[in-house]
Write a protein that holds these residues in place. Structure first.
Motif, PDB file in Angstrom:
ATOM      1  N   ARG A 283       0.820  -1.088   0.028  1.00  0.00           N
ATOM      2  CA  ARG A 283       0.092  -0.109   0.237  1.00  0.00           C
ATOM      3  C   ARG A 283       0.730   1.337   0.081  1.00  0.00           C
ATOM      4  O   ARG A 283       1.878   1.236   0.794  1.00  0.00           O
ATOM      5  N   ASN A 284       0.600   2.267  -0.822  1.00  0.00           N
ATOM      6  CA  ASN A 284       1.261   3.541  -0.977  1.00  0.00           C
ATOM      7  C   ASN A 284       0.380   4.520  -0.630  1.00  0.00           C
ATOM      8  O   ASN A 284      -0.603   4.923  -1.403  1.00  0.00           O
ATOM      9  N   GLU A 285       0.670   5.367   0.558  1.00  0.00           N
ATOM     10  CA  GLU A 285       0.057   6.587   1.112  1.00  0.00           C
ATOM     11  C   GLU A 285       0.966   7.643   1.043  1.00  0.00           C
ATOM     12  O   GLU A 285       1.812   8.073   1.696  1.00  0.00           O
ATOM     13  N   PRO A 286       0.800   8.423  -0.187  1.00  0.00           N
ATOM     14  CA  PRO A 286       1.703   9.700  -0.581  1.00  0.00           C
ATOM     15  C   PRO A 286       1.429  10.716   0.501  1.00  0.00           C
ATOM     16  O   PRO A 286       0.295  11.028   0.727  1.00  0.00           O
ATOM     17  N   THR A 287       2.432  11.591   0.688  1.00  0.00           N
ATOM     18  CA  THR A 287       2.165  12.862   1.323  1.00  0.00           C
ATOM     19  C   THR A 287       2.221  14.006   0.375  1.00  0.00           C
ATOM     20  O   THR A 287       2.620  13.720  -0.935  1.00  0.00           O
ATOM     21  N   PHE A 288       1.914  15.112   0.875  1.00  0.00           N
ATOM     22  CA  PHE A 288       1.700  16.130  -0.298  1.00  0.00           C
ATOM     23  C   PHE A 288       3.102  16.414  -0.998  1.00  0.00           C
ATOM     24  O   PHE A 288       3.174  16.700  -2.196  1.00  0.00           O
ATOM     25  N   ASP A 289       4.068  16.650  -0.176  1.00  0.00           N
ATOM     26  CA  ASP A 289       5.429  16.779  -0.810  1.00  0.00           C
ATOM     27  C   ASP A 289       5.768  15.541  -1.737  1.00  0.00           C
ATOM     28  O   ASP A 289       6.889  15.833  -2.374  1.00  0.00           O
ATOM     29  N   LYS A 290       5.168  14.610  -1.665  1.00  0.00           N
ATOM     30  CA  LYS A 290       5.751  13.654  -2.792  1.00  0.00           C
ATOM     31  C   LYS A 290       4.561  13.479  -3.857  1.00  0.00           C
ATOM     32  O   LYS A 290       5.067  12.611  -4.591  1.00  0.00           O
ATOM     33  N   LEU A 291       3.903  14.279  -4.166  1.00  0.00           N
ATOM     34  CA  LEU A 291       2.928  14.262  -5.210  1.00  0.00           C
ATOM     35  C   LEU A 291       3.591  14.690  -6.415  1.00  0.00           C
ATOM     36  O   LEU A 291       4.637  15.484  -6.354  1.00  0.00           O
ATOM     37  N   LYS A 292       3.300  13.808  -7.740  1.00  0.00           N
ATOM     38  CA  LYS A 292       3.877  14.244  -8.744  1.00  0.00           C
ATOM     39  C   LYS A 292       3.450  15.422  -9.382  1.00  0.00           C
ATOM     40  O   LYS A 292       2.258  16.064  -9.050  1.00  0.00           O
ATOM     41  N   ASP A 293       3.998  16.343 -10.159  1.00  0.00           N
ATOM     42  CA  ASP A 293       3.580  17.345 -10.826  1.00  0.00           C
ATOM     43  C   ASP A 293       2.329  17.161 -11.544  1.00  0.00           C
ATOM     44  O   ASP A 293       1.404  17.857 -11.429  1.00  0.00           O
ATOM     45  N   ASN A 294       1.892  16.181 -12.156  1.00  0.00           N
ATOM     46  CA  ASN A 294       0.519  15.965 -12.873  1.00  0.00           C
ATOM     47  C   ASN A 294      -0.484  15.743 -11.736  1.00  0.00           C
ATOM     48  O   ASN A 294      -1.723  16.171 -12.152  1.00  0.00           O
ATOM     49  N   GLU A 295      -0.111  15.190 -10.554  1.00  0.00           N
ATOM     50  CA  GLU A 295      -1.177  15.105  -9.700  1.00  0.00           C
ATOM     51  C   GLU A 295      -1.394  16.397  -9.069  1.00  0.00           C
ATOM     52  O   GLU A 295      -2.573  16.798  -8.659  1.00  0.00           O
ATOM     53  N   LYS A 296      -0.574  17.354  -8.930  1.00  0.00           N
ATOM     54  CA  LYS A 296      -0.857  18.587  -8.220  1.00  0.00           C
ATOM     55  C   LYS A 296      -1.542  19.319  -9.443  1.00  0.00           C
ATOM     56  O   LYS A 296      -2.496  20.285  -8.965  1.00  0.00           O
ATOM     57  N   ALA A 297      -1.198  19.079 -10.804  1.00  0.00           N
ATOM     58  CA  ALA A 297      -1.826  19.805 -11.567  1.00  0.00           C
ATOM     59  C   ALA A 297      -3.704  19.606 -11.808  1.00  0.00           C
ATOM     60  O   ALA A 297      -4.186  20.297 -11.602  1.00  0.00           O
ATOM     61  N   ALA A 298      -3.689  17.919 -11.443  1.00  0.00           N
ATOM     62  CA  ALA A 298      -4.955  17.649 -11.403  1.00  0.00           C
ATOM     63  C   ALA A 298      -5.734  18.292 -10.478  1.00  0.00           C
ATOM     64  O   ALA A 298      -7.078  18.673 -10.501  1.00  0.00           O
ATOM     65  N   LEU A 299      -5.355  18.629  -9.185  1.00  0.00           N
ATOM     66  CA  LEU A 299      -5.918  18.992  -7.985  1.00  0.00           C
ATOM     67  C   LEU A 299      -6.025  20.534  -8.250  1.00  0.00           C
ATOM     68  O   LEU A 299      -7.208  21.032  -7.986  1.00  0.00           O
ATOM     69  N   LYS A 300      -5.314  21.207  -8.865  1.00  0.00           N
ATOM     70  CA  LYS A 300      -5.406  22.587  -9.456  1.00  0.00           C
ATOM     71  C   LYS A 300      -6.619  22.601 -10.301  1.00  0.00           C
ATOM     72  O   LYS A 300      -7.519  23.596 -10.353  1.00  0.00           O
ATOM     73  N   ASN A 301      -6.638  21.636 -11.110  1.00  0.00           N
ATOM     74  CA  ASN A 301      -7.621  21.769 -12.167  1.00  0.00           C
ATOM     75  C   ASN A 301      -8.953  21.409 -11.664  1.00  0.00           C
ATOM     76  O   ASN A 301     -10.149  21.895 -11.879  1.00  0.00           O
ATOM     77  N   LYS A 302      -9.279  20.737 -10.563  1.00  0.00           N
ATOM     78  CA  LYS A 302     -10.272  20.308  -9.769  1.00  0.00           C
ATOM     79  C   LYS A 302     -10.784  21.787  -9.031  1.00  0.00           C
ATOM     80  O   LYS A 302     -11.931  22.134  -9.063  1.00  0.00           O
ATOM     81  N   LEU A 303      -9.958  22.320  -8.295  1.00  0.00           N
ATOM     82  CA  LEU A 303     -10.301  23.404  -7.822  1.00  0.00           C
ATOM     83  C   LEU A 303     -10.685  24.524  -8.737  1.00  0.00           C
ATOM     84  O   LEU A 303     -11.471  25.302  -8.478  1.00  0.00           O
ATOM     85  N   ALA A 304     -10.220  24.618  -9.734  1.00  0.00           N
ATOM     86  CA  ALA A 304     -10.448  25.768 -11.098  1.00  0.00           C
ATOM     87  C   ALA A 304     -11.940  25.385 -11.196  1.00  0.00           C
ATOM     88  O   ALA A 304     -12.722  26.095 -11.469  1.00  0.00           O
ATOM     89  N   GLY A 305     -12.143  24.191 -11.570  1.00  0.00           N
ATOM     90  CA  GLY A 305     -13.567  23.662 -12.053  1.00  0.00           C
ATOM     91  C   GLY A 305     -14.620  23.875 -10.884  1.00  0.00           C
ATOM     92  O   GLY A 305     -15.704  24.464 -11.312  1.00  0.00           O
ATOM     93  N   GLU A 306     -14.262  23.837  -9.788  1.00  0.00           N
ATOM     94  CA  GLU A 306     -15.024  24.160  -8.484  1.00  0.00           C
ATOM     95  C   GLU A 306     -15.497  25.654  -8.615  1.00  0.00           C
ATOM     96  O   GLU A 306     -16.341  26.199  -8.266  1.00  0.00           O
ATOM     97  N   SER A 307     -14.309  26.450  -8.824  1.00  0.00           N
ATOM     98  CA  SER A 307     -14.366  27.788  -8.982  1.00  0.00           C
ATOM     99  C   SER A 307     -15.396  28.303  -9.919  1.00  0.00           C
ATOM    100  O   SER A 307     -16.035  29.375  -9.516  1.00  0.00           O
ATOM    101  N   ILE A 308     -15.070  27.748 -11.068  1.00  0.00           N
ATOM    102  CA  ILE A 308     -16.128  28.121 -12.198  1.00  0.00           C
ATOM    103  C   ILE A 308     -17.623  27.937 -11.708  1.00  0.00           C
ATOM    104  O   ILE A 308     -18.343  28.731 -12.233  1.00  0.00           O
ATOM    105  N   GLN A 309     -17.733  26.637 -11.340  1.00  0.00           N
ATOM    106  CA  GLN A 309     -19.125  26.165 -10.850  1.00  0.00           C
ATOM    107  C   GLN A 309     -19.703  27.160  -9.804  1.00  0.00           C
ATOM    108  O   GLN A 309     -20.940  27.370 -10.035  1.00  0.00           O
ATOM    109  N   ASN A 310     -18.963  27.377  -8.720  1.00  0.00           N
ATOM    110  CA  ASN A 310     -19.254  28.574  -7.840  1.00  0.00           C
ATOM    111  C   ASN A 310     -19.677  29.769  -8.414  1.00  0.00           C
ATOM    112  O   ASN A 310     -20.909  30.533  -8.101  1.00  0.00           O
TER     113      ASN A 310
END
Length: 370
Positions: A283-310
């Motif tokens: 089992r692999n439970e990553p910490t924030f500092d171990k996130l890959k760039d594409n995973e951080k980008a995905a989180l940013k995109n999720k927040l961006a989508g929520e911002s537009i929806q709001n």
């Protein structure tokens, strides 16, 4: 199919696809340049939407509808609904406003990525089909490019506003979405796959306990899974799901993958499919500092989508919108229009269009219902 999967949480792996799934924008097309430069024809069509700060003309709205048919041909019939058409008009207003408010950096990024999206889209369907689709929907290549550019401008504008603190908070809320596990399991179905007859729960549980007893006695898990497991997605592979996202599994199976001790064969776990005997190998439970760039980008995109929806749900009400949308031609009310081959779902599209900002998250296992 009886598998321990549910539809995975799409981490907005394709920003253009995911945001188009919940929002749409204005497609203000330009006439293609011919042998000599011409002045852009003035849009003299009537105004069909008014709001504080601007208007939408009938031509602009019809272009938007055409883009929806172009991208989501299977939703063509829905576009005859007055409710859907009004929602599209609202989202058109949202994207026009947000694109106009974007800073220069976001507009520059949007132009670059809009061009990239267009080229990737054309490549995915082929030049001949792409031209046919344009003709069918009375669109121009420049118009489609403008559409993608507008989308990417808004996406960049919203993602550029996301702070590190917001990103960390979002990660903590969705940490399980980044947890992966390698598990083996044996599934005893609530339906006998050979006879297609329903099994009583107590009978399925009895069989599951018998399998567990063999495993507890030292039998090889892969061998037992190949012999007894009724999960067509993993039985032939010794019951193995390797480095799979735990978020894609149904709750009880997911909980076992997250909490069961490593290399311990757990008691039978009941899901909607049957009883599972599970062994978590890693089992692999990553910490924030171990996130890959594409995973951080995905989180940013999720927040961006929520911002537009709001913005759509809260701020739009203050813009004093008024609608006078054109009626759907009778010949189109019950028809669907073939489009560019992209398949729209509640999670996004699979048109072959990929986003350069956010990488694709691997499911790690066959997904039920896909």
């Amino acid at each position: 199919m009886s598998q321990p999967n549910k539809k995975p949480w799409r981490m907005l792996s394709m920003a253009i696809a995911a945001l188009l799934a919940i929002s749409v924008l204005a497609a203000c097309t330009k006439q293609a340049e011919e042998s000599k430069v011409k002045e852009e024809p003035k849009d003299s069509s009537k105004v069909v939407v008014t709001y504080k700060g601007g208007t939408i003309t009938e031509n602009e709205f019809n272009q938007e509808i055409s883009m929806m048919k172009f991208l989501y041909p299977e939703y063509g019939a829905m576009l005859a609904s007055d409710q859907v058409r009004e929602q599209i008009a609202k989202q058109e207003v949202v994207y026009k406003l947000l694109a106009e408010k974007a800073d220069d950096k976001s507009k520059e990024q949007g132009a670059k990525e809009g061009t990239e999206q267009l080229e990737q889209y054309k490549k995915s369907v082929g030049d001949a089909k792409f031209k046919t689709f344009l003709t069918d929907q009375k669109l121009t290549e420049q118009g489609v490019k403008d559409y993608f550019t507008r989308v990417m401008t808004v996406i960049n504008s919203e993602t550029n506003k996301v702070t590190d603190d917001q990103l960390k908070q979002e990660f903590e809320k969705n940490k399980d979405q980044f947890t992966t596990a390698t598990v083996r399991h044996v599934l005893i179905n609530f339906q006998d796959p050979k006879t297609k007859k329903e099994r009583k729960k107590e009978d399925a549980l009895k069989l599951a306990k018998e399998v567990k007893a063999k495993l507890d006695g030292g039998a090889d898990f892969a061998t037992i899974a190949k012999k007894y497991s009724e999960d067509p997605g993993s039985a032939s592979n010794g019951g193995l799901y390797e480095n799979a996202s735990v978020a894609q599994w149904v709750p009880a199976f997911k909980e076992a993958a997250e909490k069961q001790p490593i290399n311990k064969i757990g008691d039978p776990v009941e899901t909607e499919y049957g009883y599972h005997i599970i062994k978590v190998e890693s089992r692999n439970e990553p910490t924030f500092d171990k996130l890959k760039d594409n995973e951080k980008a995905a989180l940013k995109n999720k927040l961006a989508g929520e911002s537009i929806q709001n913005f759509t749900e809260k701020d739009l009400a203050n813009l004093d919108l008024k609608f006078n949308l054109p009626k759907v031609p009778a010949t189109q009310e019950k028809s669907t229009t073939p489009g560019a081959g992209s398949t729209a779902t509640p999670e996004g599209t699979t048109s072959g269009t990929t986003d350069t900002k956010a990488g694709t998250a691997k499911d790690g296992a066959t997904t039920e219902g896909k």
